[in-house]
Every structure is written in structure tokens, then in C-alpha cells.
Write a protein that holds these residues in place. Structure first.
Motif, PDB file in Angstrom:
ATOM      1  N   ASN A   8      60.040  27.722  64.701  1.00 43.54           N
ATOM      2  CA  ASN A   8      59.338  27.538  63.441  1.00 43.54           C
ATOM      3  C   ASN A   8      60.198  28.075  62.304  1.00 43.54           C
ATOM      4  O   ASN A   8      59.840  29.015  61.614  1.00 43.54           O
ATOM      5  N   GLN A   9      61.325  27.477  62.144  1.00 43.69           N
ATOM      6  CA  GLN A   9      62.245  28.012  61.141  1.00 43.69           C
ATOM      7  C   GLN A   9      62.906  26.920  60.349  1.00 43.69           C
ATOM      8  O   GLN A   9      63.298  25.893  60.885  1.00 43.69           O
ATOM      9  N   ALA A  10      63.057  27.173  59.055  1.00 43.38           N
ATOM     10  CA  ALA A  10      63.612  26.153  58.177  1.00 43.38           C
ATOM     11  C   ALA A  10      65.107  25.999  58.350  1.00 43.38           C
ATOM     12  O   ALA A  10      65.629  24.902  58.387  1.00 43.38           O
ATOM     13  N   SER A  11      65.788  27.107  58.433  1.00 47.00           N
ATOM     14  CA  SER A  11      67.234  27.066  58.482  1.00 47.00           C
ATOM     15  C   SER A  11      67.735  26.178  59.607  1.00 47.00           C
ATOM     16  O   SER A  11      67.343  26.343  60.751  1.00 47.00           O
ATOM     17  N   PRO A  65      70.799  42.041  58.006  1.00 50.12           N
ATOM     18  CA  PRO A  65      70.522  42.853  56.817  1.00 50.12           C
ATOM     19  C   PRO A  65      69.160  42.541  56.188  1.00 50.12           C
ATOM     20  O   PRO A  65      68.477  43.441  55.721  1.00 50.12           O
ATOM     21  N   VAL A  66      68.795  41.295  56.176  1.00 47.18           N
ATOM     22  CA  VAL A  66      67.543  40.937  55.520  1.00 47.18           C
ATOM     23  C   VAL A  66      66.352  41.522  56.275  1.00 47.18           C
ATOM     24  O   VAL A  66      65.425  42.085  55.685  1.00 47.18           O
ATOM     25  N   ALA A  67      66.407  41.405  57.574  1.00 48.49           N
ATOM     26  CA  ALA A  67      65.313  41.949  58.372  1.00 48.49           C
ATOM     27  C   ALA A  67      65.215  43.454  58.170  1.00 48.49           C
ATOM     28  O   ALA A  67      64.136  44.014  58.019  1.00 48.49           O
ATOM     29  N   ARG A  68      66.370  44.063  58.127  1.00 54.50           N
ATOM     30  CA  ARG A  68      66.359  45.507  57.900  1.00 54.50           C
ATOM     31  C   ARG A  68      65.767  45.832  56.530  1.00 54.50           C
ATOM     32  O   ARG A  68      64.987  46.770  56.386  1.00 54.50           O
ATOM     33  N   GLN A  69      66.154  45.050  55.553  1.00 54.82           N
ATOM     34  CA  GLN A  69      65.628  45.293  54.211  1.00 54.82           C
ATOM     35  C   GLN A  69      64.114  45.161  54.179  1.00 54.82           C
ATOM     36  O   GLN A  69      63.418  45.954  53.555  1.00 54.82           O
ATOM     37  N   LEU A  70      63.636  44.171  54.853  1.00 49.41           N
ATOM     38  CA  LEU A  70      62.188  43.975  54.855  1.00 49.41           C
ATOM     39  C   LEU A  70      61.522  45.162  55.530  1.00 49.41           C
ATOM     40  O   LEU A  70      60.541  45.713  55.056  1.00 49.41           O
ATOM     41  N   ARG A 129      63.268  36.137  40.319  1.00 50.71           N
ATOM     42  CA  ARG A 129      62.280  35.972  41.383  1.00 50.71           C
ATOM     43  C   ARG A 129      62.913  36.161  42.749  1.00 50.71           C
ATOM     44  O   ARG A 129      62.316  36.726  43.648  1.00 50.71           O
ATOM     45  N   GLN A 130      64.104  35.599  42.915  1.00 49.37           N
ATOM     46  CA  GLN A 130      64.654  35.540  44.264  1.00 49.37           C
ATOM     47  C   GLN A 130      65.636  36.659  44.582  1.00 49.37           C
ATOM     48  O   GLN A 130      66.068  36.794  45.709  1.00 49.37           O
ATOM     49  N   ALA A 131      65.990  37.433  43.572  1.00 55.38           N
ATOM     50  CA  ALA A 131      66.978  38.477  43.807  1.00 55.38           C
ATOM     51  C   ALA A 131      66.356  39.644  44.549  1.00 55.38           C
ATOM     52  O   ALA A 131      65.330  40.172  44.148  1.00 55.38           O
ATOM     53  N   ALA A 132      67.009  40.029  45.611  1.00 51.77           N
ATOM     54  CA  ALA A 132      66.529  41.172  46.378  1.00 51.77           C
ATOM     55  C   ALA A 132      67.257  42.416  45.912  1.00 51.77           C
ATOM     56  O   ALA A 132      68.362  42.695  46.352  1.00 51.77           O
TER      57      ALA A 132
END
Lengths: 363, 363
Positions: A8-11, A65-70, A129-132
Motif C-alpha cells: 500500500n505504497q505510492a512510491s 531518516p524520515v521514519a526516525r524523524q516521525l 507546508r512540505q518542509a520538514a
DNA sequence: CTGTTAGCGCATTCAA
DNA sequence: TTGAATGCGCTAACAG
């Protein structure tokens, strides 16, 4: 057809190995693999090596990194917003020095730095909006910009650079008004009585020309207004009035723009004996203009800049100018932000007049 | 004590309102709220307004970028890696122009730009681990840097700028060798026979001094080596040998460094009549050195730069130099990356010799 | 046009 | 030292 279980993933990118995969391949828990990367002291060296090795063999690229950030709620990245588009920003020596200061602190701190262009408002809104990021440094963005409120809306810590004052937001800046007062006083002390001003933009609307009260009333850039006030402070005290056509606004901080402005000012009758410029680039353009008009600097006309960028010392004649600690301003901005950008933080950095070769008593 | 249910979260920041909260407060599904922000066409304007309004009232700040990134697998951000520390990077006009090009494309594309400093290797490794980006542009990082392999390890798309050639990785650059050959040929045609070279660094070890074969064998920066070869190509063809003490390496791309190098070279006996410089900053330093030695440029010594940064046209005498499209290089790098950085992509940008005032036949 | 479902990949309690 | 369980906040299929 060989096909992985549909995800279930877009990428469209091939699913890559995850920490979980490594863990199960190794028969250990996810925690252990995670620790192998993030807390080496939480497991035996032996086990750690085994994990890392296996991970490598499996093509695991390390924790995402993204998962960690979340998970951690931190991005370890600060956002830097420039007005006027990046093309401008990276051409302006003052902006670059500021950027350099910010970057230095980020680097030291292991913090990333994301540049957010604020040229086109629509694009910028999307970016914001999209900048983390964990917070924003705003440099030279007009108060009225919608980006401004967008950023405030994020609720993230914010530091403002070069805004006169902004209740409830941390700021760093210089005493523009005082600095300009001092510079003007110096010229007055030399004996000057007729002045011209080349001004930076008061509002981001591209206006070019003389600056009267109506124009100033609309100012959305604090810097120009504060500096002009500083010039006036000293002049008024000396009983001199700066008429609106003695002030030429040039929205673009370039030598070329100032060149034209200076030609306008130096063609007035009586001719000003001193030109006050709100940037060194403007001052350099003014020198050039004087030159082509057959006027000697500083004998026929004195010129004072602002910023003290490296070029100021190198041009001939070298520039008398107001030095401001540009890189340090960036540093302080970054430090303030990393420290949480307490709303009451207000840092005013010192300036000083650097007298070089473009000023002398009037003929 | 009033206390929220303890959360399994590291961040001490107050838990904020989430999309889910808004959805349940409104009695709609999460999807609907999500759509209100991301797909306005998927619900009635009426409902959308209602959602946004309620969200605002509740203090919802809009979809969390990190969560979205995790979910979508895209960060919409590119990483830009500079060698030599940001302080260097933001002081070097060529680096800035490159950055400008990259930024312009990112801006146009709605893509963020994260600067990753590669000064201290340890810090850089951490940065690369924690940076949430979709790909990297690497500028001027020595091949041997550990950061290099770290980045390759991430498996993300990579574009290399100014690397001679790198099998399996997309690259953008110029024909350094050919450009230098051409510049040298021009000097030969003018009648020059004795040359000195001020070289950029061959390897990131701070070495300063003459460049012999051993030094060149260790080169980890392709640029310096390629340019030196280009000079030699033309010289060899003219039957001239460049001895190692006719080449002075200066790791720092600054006027000051080149000033010293030029003094060394111009003190040789017989004195070179032409100096080939690998950057415009070096060339400007060389002009200055000639000046203080009482030598006229170009009458006593011709000087050729490289890059054609804006300053080149403004210094007196204005600089004969090799023009390279710096900003365009950045643009192409970014475009290549955004297009997926196909490993076979190889873009060579054109250069041209710009003849100005620093070159003339030897006395 | 709207809701249900099912994770994205990870770090962190807490217990063993 | 290790492991099991939990959910960070969101989006995209898909079904209604």
C-alpha cells in the motif's frame, strides 16, 4: 511473474530492506538492530558487528531518516527563508555572509539547513507546508508577505533577522537607525551640508524613484525606514531637511541600480557633496557614477556605504562604510533558534563606522 | 495535576492537534480532512471550508510534513554536499553561482534544498544519515572522502558536479582540459614561452608549494589535475616543459593565497611572462602581486584566470579568463537529479576563452 | 463525494 | 543485554 506482495505504497521505487527485515533474517528483535545503529553501548560489540555485517550483506541502508524523524519528533534541520528569490540571495554579499553564519552554526551543531525560497508566493507556501524542519530563520521577508503568516501558522520556533522589532518573536538585528545617525554625523562634522541618499527598497513592489512621506508610510521593510530615520536624526539636529527628491529608492541592491540613482542625485543643483548609501553595492555604483560625471571621490563628493562587505576594502577608493557583523548575525540567529527561539529574545549586534577613502571635507 | 495520558514520545513539546483529532471532532473520516488539504477537488467546497475552519479553530497546523514524507516515500528535497566546509563554500563565487543554479531549479520545481556540510567527516556522516532527502548533488568533494561512500551507500540518486568521470554515476562538468589547452594556446600564439601556474588543490590535505609528479599522482580532485594537463597539452605541443617549480599549488581559493604564489613564481629567474591561474580569485591575487613587484599587467606579465565570475569583468585590468557556465552547471545538476540521475547521464557544458585586458604579447 | 482499512519504518517504553 | 508491543501522523487503495 515474480512479484512482491503488493504494498500500500505510492512510491514506485523498489521496496528496500528495512530494519525489520534485518532483524528477522538474523533472528533478533528490531530493537537490537536499531540499537546496533543508534546505541552501540546497548549491546555487545560482537553482536553489533554481526548485525551491521548482516545488514550490509542484505543491502540495508541504515535507519530511514524520515521514519526516525516521525518517531522522534525532531528533524534536526532548520529552515532559512529568504525573500526576493534565491537568485537575489546568492548574489547579495550581505545575504551570503548571513547564510554563512547560519550554516556555520548548523554545521557545528550537526543540524541540517534547508533553504526555502520565497520568491513566488504560491511555491513558497507549498514549500513551507512540505518542509520538514524544526524551526525557521526569516531573513528579509517583508512583514506583509503571506509566507510570513504561513510560517507563523506552523507553530514552529521562529527567529527574525533584520526586523526592527516584532513583539512575540525572537529577533536579531542591528541598530540601523543609530548606525546611520553616526555615519551622518561624521559627514556633518566634516562640514557637509548637502546630502543625497540612495535607499534600499521600502516595500517589495519594485518602486524606483524619490521617496516621500507617502512612500515611507507604506514601508514593509524595516531596514530602509530605520536607516533613513537615522540619517534624518543627525540632519535634523543640524537643522538640515532631507527633501524627498534627495532620496532615491532602488529596489535592486546592485551597482547598476545605484549608478543610475547617483547620476540623478549628482545632477541636482546645488549638487550634494555627500551621498549616503544603504549598502556597499550601492556605494560602489555611486563611486562609478561620480567617476563618469567627472567628479572626484572624495574631493568632489563623499560617499558612505553600509555593511562593510569584503569588497568595501578592495575597491578604489576604498569605502567608508558602516560595518555590521553579517556572519555573526547569522550565527546568532541560528543559535537563538537552536536554543528554542524564546519569544522574548532580542539581540542587537554592534556596528561601527569604518572610515576609509571615500569621505573627506567638502571642497 | 492535570496531565495528558502519557505518550510514548521523546519530544517534550506539547502534543499538538492532529488530523485525526480534527476528523473526530468534526465527525468525518481522516481521509476527508486529508483531502481538504491535499485534494480539494475530492470534496465539496462547502465541506472543505467547514473542515479547514474547524481545523483552524482547533489549532491544527496542517498535515505534518514528516508523516507525509514517510507515508508517500518522498521528501521533495534534494541534498547538496559541499566539500571544504560551508564557510568556504559561501565565500567562493564559483560555488555560490553553482548553488544559485541548483536553487533556481529547485525553486521552480517546488523542491526543497538541504545543504549538507562535509567539513568534518564525523559530523558529515551523521548529517548524511539523518538528512531526509530524495537524492544528492555532490560538488567538489574529493573522491576519497568517506562521505562519498556514505552517500553512495544510501542508494539514493546522485549527481556529481565537476568530476572528470565516474562510471555508474551521473555527472555534469566542463572540459577542463580542453579549456585550459585553449587558453594556453592563446598565450603561445601571443608569443609567450615562459609560464607559471597557480594551481588549485590536488588533494584535500592543505599542501602548499610546487607540484611535481608525486604530488599529481595523489590527486583526489579531478579539476586541478585536468586543468594542469590542459596547460601541458598546449605547452608540450609547443616544445615547452613545465617544470615542477613553475607550478605553485594553493589549497585555498583566495586572492591572498595566490598573491604569495605569484610572488614566488614571478621571482624566478628567468621570470615567466605569463601566469596561468585555475581560478579568477587566484588571478586577481596574481595581478596584485605583479603590481607590488612593480610589474605591469599585461605588459610585463600576462595573466589568465578561470571561471569568469562577475568580478573578472570588474577588476582593473579586467581579466582574461576561461568562462564556464557556473549557474548552468548547478541547474543541469539539479535537473539531472530531479530526472532520476540516470547513471549514464553525462553532461559536458561549453566553455570559452574571454579575452580582456590582462593578456598581451610579451615585452 | 465519503469512509474503511492498512500500513510507511522506526524508537522507545517496559518487562524479562 | 534483549525482546514484545505500541503508535508517531499521515495517505492511498478501494469500496460504498
Amino acid at each position: 511473474m515474480v512479484q512482491q506482495k503488493s504494498r500500500n505504497q505510492a512510491s514506485p521505487a523498489a521496496r528496500s530492506v528495512t530494519l525489520k527485515d534485518v532483524a528477522s533474517a538474523l533472528g533478533v528483535s528490531r530493537t537490537t538492530v536499531s540499537n546496533a545503529y543508534n546505541r552501540p553501548d546497548q549491546l555487545s560489540d560482537e553482536l553489533r558487528d554481526k548485525v551491521i555485517l548482516k545488514a550490509k550483506a542484505m543491502g540495508y541502508r541504515g535507519p530511514n531518516p524520515v521514519a526516525r524523524q516521525l518517531r522522534t519528533g525532531r528533524t534536526a534541520t532548520v529552515g532559512l527563508v529568504f525573500s526576493g528569490g534565491l537568485t537575489f540571495a546568492f548574489e547579495d554579499p550581505a545575504a551570503i555572509a548571513f547564510l554563512q553564519g547560519v550554516a556555520a552554526v548548523c554545521e557545528r551543531n550537526g543540524t541540517g539547513l534547508t533553504i526555502v525560497p520565497a520568491e513566488q508566493e504560491s511555491a513558497a507556501e507549498i514549500m513551507v507546508r512540505q518542509a520538514a524542519v524544526d524551526g525557521y530563520i526569516i531573513y528579509c521577508l517583508p512583514r506583509t508577505s503571506p509566507i510570513f503568516s504561513r510560517i507563523l501558522d506552523t507553530g514552529l520556533p521562529v527567529v527574525l533577522a533584520d526586523y526592527g522589532d516584532f513583539p512575540g518573536i525572537a529577533t536579531v538585528g542591528i541598530d540601523d537607525r543609530g548606525a546611520c545617525r553616526e555615519a551622518t554625523q561624521y559627514l556633518l562634522d566634516l562640514g557637509h551640508r548637502r546630502f543625497g541618499v540612495i535607499a534600499l527598497e521600502f516595500s517589495a513592489d519594485g518602486y524606483t524613484g524619490p521617496v516621500g512621506v507617502e512612500r515611507r508610510a507604506l514601508a514593509t521593510f524595516d531596514t530602509a525606514e530605520a536607516r533613513l530615520r537615522g540619517y534624518e536624526d543627525a540632519l535634523v539636529r543640524a537643522g538640515i531637511t532631507l527633501t524627498s527628491d534627495a532620496v532615491e529608492e532602488r529596489p535592486e541592491n546592485s551597482e547598476t541600480a545605484a549608478y543610475e540613482a547617483a547620476r540623478v542625485l549628482l545632477s541636482r543643483n546645488p549638487r550634494p557633496t555627500a551621498l549616503l548609501c544603504m549598502s556597499d553595492r550601492h556605494a560602489v555604483g555611486a563611486i562609478h557614477a561620480a567617476d563618469t560625471l567627472g567628479l572626484k571621490v572624495p574631493d568632489d563628493v563623499s560617499i558612505v556605504g553600509f555593511d562593510d562587505v569584503p569588497m568595501a576594502a578592495h575597491v578604489r577608493p576604498s569605502l567608508t562604510t558602516v560595518h555590521q557583523p553579517l556572519a555573526e548575525k547569522g550565527q546568532v540567529a541560528a543559535e537563538l533558534l537552536l536554543a528554542g527561539a524564546h519569544p522574548d529574545s532580542r539581540r542587537l549586534l554592534p556596528t561601527r563606522l569604518v572610515v576609509r577613502e571615500t569621505t573627506a571635507p567638502p571642497a
